[in-house]
Design a protein around this motif. Structure first.
Motif, PDB file in Angstrom:
ATOM      1  N   ARG A   1      62.277  70.053  33.798  1.00  0.00           N
ATOM      2  CA  ARG A   1      62.268  70.825  32.556  1.00  0.00           C
ATOM      3  C   ARG A   1      62.523  69.898  31.370  1.00  0.00           C
ATOM      4  N   LEU A   2      61.573  69.819  30.449  1.00  0.00           N
ATOM      5  CA  LEU A   2      61.730  69.004  29.249  1.00  0.00           C
ATOM      6  C   LEU A   2      62.612  69.758  28.270  1.00  0.00           C
ATOM      7  N   VAL A   3      63.842  69.298  28.106  1.00  0.00           N
ATOM      8  CA  VAL A   3      64.804  69.980  27.239  1.00  0.00           C
ATOM      9  C   VAL A   3      64.604  69.574  25.788  1.00  0.00           C
ATOM     10  N   THR A   4      64.430  68.283  25.563  1.00  0.00           N
ATOM     11  CA  THR A   4      64.162  67.790  24.218  1.00  0.00           C
ATOM     12  C   THR A   4      63.478  66.438  24.321  1.00  0.00           C
ATOM     13  N   GLY A   5      62.775  66.059  23.252  1.00  0.00           N
ATOM     14  CA  GLY A   5      62.027  64.801  23.260  1.00  0.00           C
ATOM     15  C   GLY A   5      60.618  65.009  23.759  1.00  0.00           C
ATOM     16  N   GLY A   6      60.128  64.063  24.512  1.00  0.00           N
ATOM     17  CA  GLY A   6      58.775  64.145  25.026  1.00  0.00           C
ATOM     18  C   GLY A   6      57.995  62.879  24.745  1.00  0.00           C
ATOM     19  N   PRO A   7      56.717  62.862  25.113  1.00  0.00           N
ATOM     20  CA  PRO A   7      55.926  61.629  24.997  1.00  0.00           C
ATOM     21  C   PRO A   7      55.428  61.312  23.598  1.00  0.00           C
ATOM     22  N   ARG A   8      55.706  62.150  22.638  1.00  0.00           N
ATOM     23  CA  ARG A   8      55.225  61.905  21.274  1.00  0.00           C
ATOM     24  C   ARG A   8      56.028  60.787  20.619  1.00  0.00           C
ATOM     25  N   ILE A   9      55.372  59.989  19.764  1.00  0.00           N
ATOM     26  CA  ILE A   9      56.042  58.951  18.981  1.00  0.00           C
ATOM     27  C   ILE A   9      56.665  59.618  17.756  1.00  0.00           C
ATOM     28  N   PRO A  10      57.885  59.264  17.385  1.00  0.00           N
ATOM     29  CA  PRO A  10      58.532  59.898  16.234  1.00  0.00           C
ATOM     30  C   PRO A  10      57.685  59.788  14.967  1.00  0.00           C
TER      31      PRO A  10
END
Length: 482
Positions: A351-360
């Motif tokens: 489960r992806l709680v926060t963040g992810g593969p995207r660049i800030p």
């Protein structure tokens, strides 16, 4: 922009065998920071030859231990005087946040002082009392330098890794060829400046930025007596095989996937505040970080929620800015490696709680990764078993203390770990059951007086303190009749 077109070979600045300089670029915005000479096989040959000559015929191994200690003290003072410059240089070339590189400077002093105390207290030669009173001879035990040391260190914390190897090796009377990563060329040239100023004799130390192929040439060199390596477990296996073939002394400080066990009675806000540093320091690029968070089922969502709030509070950005907590990954390929693990965690069903593969947003020019937290992770998932080396945490549920210990020990690694509890006694009882080289209780700092190193695939041998110094010494027994 800084230009360093010479190599530090045997204590002298000399022209490299090949004149091409490497561009050192900022991982924050790709700006050019400097251009630095890189070593090739011929430069390694020169450095080993100088080290061999200095060990076999020079004064350094035959110098009194107190004199060697004085030179190391002088070097340490010189380093302390330039601490701000060193910290800023590492932040610029590595992307490590400024708070981390500045905080590391006093730690270096503590590390060196622990080695110095070990050298001061060591019995370099002693007569051992006989176990059998009827014997008619003395047993004399001497501690002597091993010879030429090939020290190979990674890019993530260069001054700390270099200090952990150079200090005991030199205190013991060895000569050293230090191979550093190209990414650390600027800060490691500062290190060379400091040792040159400290007054080491000619030939005793070379510091060479070089690639992996040149590293293998160094560790395979017939003039080398001991290999001291910090880096990946994969590379460590290769080095161990070379050392085994050639019967060289070897010490390996390798990877980790350490667990932090939050017990049922723990102060969750305190634990999460501590894990901010214990799990995410240096942008997640540290082998000792506790990136598997083990939480009791009865408080699981509470802990996940607190970790989410903490991770989302971290400022990501320019490592030179004082409020930045997480800077960029050191290289673009490292950035992509971490992002691929985040994508893998999603594919594995975590489960992806926060963040992810995207660049800030706004940081696309740099090698940035969004700090990421996964929950509902099974310990068999690759994101729970493999070292990611970035700002990625996984939270794993456990049933009771026995289950927590089982999960923590269910790893090929055994480098670090932590336990959080309302009572030190309960935490210590769990810590004693963990198969790992270092365990912190309730966020305590690591010790430089105790040994540091790994169980299982996390390495062979120990650094720091008395055992760290012992790893650079041979023990010789001399007997004589009364």
């Amino acid at each position: 922009m800084i230009i360093r077109d010479r190599l530090f070979v045997g204590g002298r600045w000399v022209a490299p065998n090949t004149p091409n300089l490497l561009d050192i670029r900022s991982p924050h915005d790709q700006s050019l920071l400097g251009r630095v000479a890189q070593a090739g096989d011929a430069d390694v040959d020169r450095a080993v030859e100088a080290a061999r000559e200095a060990f076999d015929h020079g004064p350094w191994p035959r110098t009194e231990p107190a004199e060697r200690q004085e030179i190391i003290r002088r070097w340490n003072k010189l380093r302390e005087a330039r601490a701000d410059e060193i910290a800023a240089t590492i932040s610029a070339e590595n992307g490590s946040a400024g708070w981390f590189t500045r905080m590391g400077q006093p730690f270096l002093t503590r590390q060196v002082n622990a080695y110095l105390r070990a050298a001061e207290e060591l019995r370099w030669e002693e007569i051992v009392e006989p176990s059998d009173p009827s014997v008619s001879f003395d047993t004399i035990v001497r501690r002597e330098a091993i010879g030429v040391v090939a020290a190979v260190i990674p890019w993530n914390s260069p001054f700390s890794a270099a200090t952990a190897k150079l200090t005991p090796a030199l205190l013991a009377g060895n000569t050293v060829v230090l191979k550093v990563s190209p990414e650390n060329s600027l800060s490691m040239m500062l290190l060379a400046d400091l040792f040159a100023e400290a007054g080491l004799p000619d030939g005793v130390l070379s510091i060479l930025p070089a690639d992996r192929e040149t590293s293998e040439h160094l560790i395979s060199h017939p003039g080398v007596d001991k290999i001291a390596f910090t880096g990946s477990t994969r590379a460590g296996r290769r080095i161990a095989s070379i050392a085994g073939e050639q019967l060289k002394r070897v010490s390996l400080e390798l990877g980790g996937k350490s667990a932090a066990i939050i017990l049922e009675d723990a102060d969750v806000p305190a634990a999460v505040a501590g894990l901010r540093f214990g799990s995410l320091a240096n942008n997640g690029e540290a082998c000792i970080l506790q990136t598997r968070i083990l939480a009791p089922r009865g408080r699981y969502e509470e802990i996940v929620g607190a970790l989410k709030e903490m991770v989302e509070s971290l400022k990501v950005g320019d490592p030179a800015e004082p409020d930045t907590f997480v800077g960029p990954m050191i290289r673009a390929d490292q950035q992509q490696r971490v992002i691929s693990y985040i994508e893998l965690g999603i594919a594995e069903g975590a489960r992806l709680v926060t963040g992810g593969p995207r660049i800030p947003v706004g940081l696309e020019r740099g090698n940035y990764v969004t700090p990421t937290l996964f929950a509902d992770v099974d310990n068999g998932m690759r994101v729970a078993q493999e070292e990611i080396f970035g700002p990625v945490l996984v939270v794993i549920a456990y049933d009771d203390e026995d289950d927590a210990v089982r999960i923590a020990n269910d790893s090929e690694y055994g480098l670090s770990g932590g336990v959080w509890s309302a009572t030190d006694e309960r935490a210590l009882a769990v810590a004693r059951r963990l198969r790992t080289g270092t365990v912190t209780v309730n966020g305590s700092p690591m010790s430089f007086d105790g040994p540091f190193g790994g169980f299982k695939a996390s390495g062979i041998g120990r650094e720091y303190g008395k055992l760290g110094l012992a790893g650079y010494l041979e023990n010789k027994t001399v007997t004589r009749n009364h």
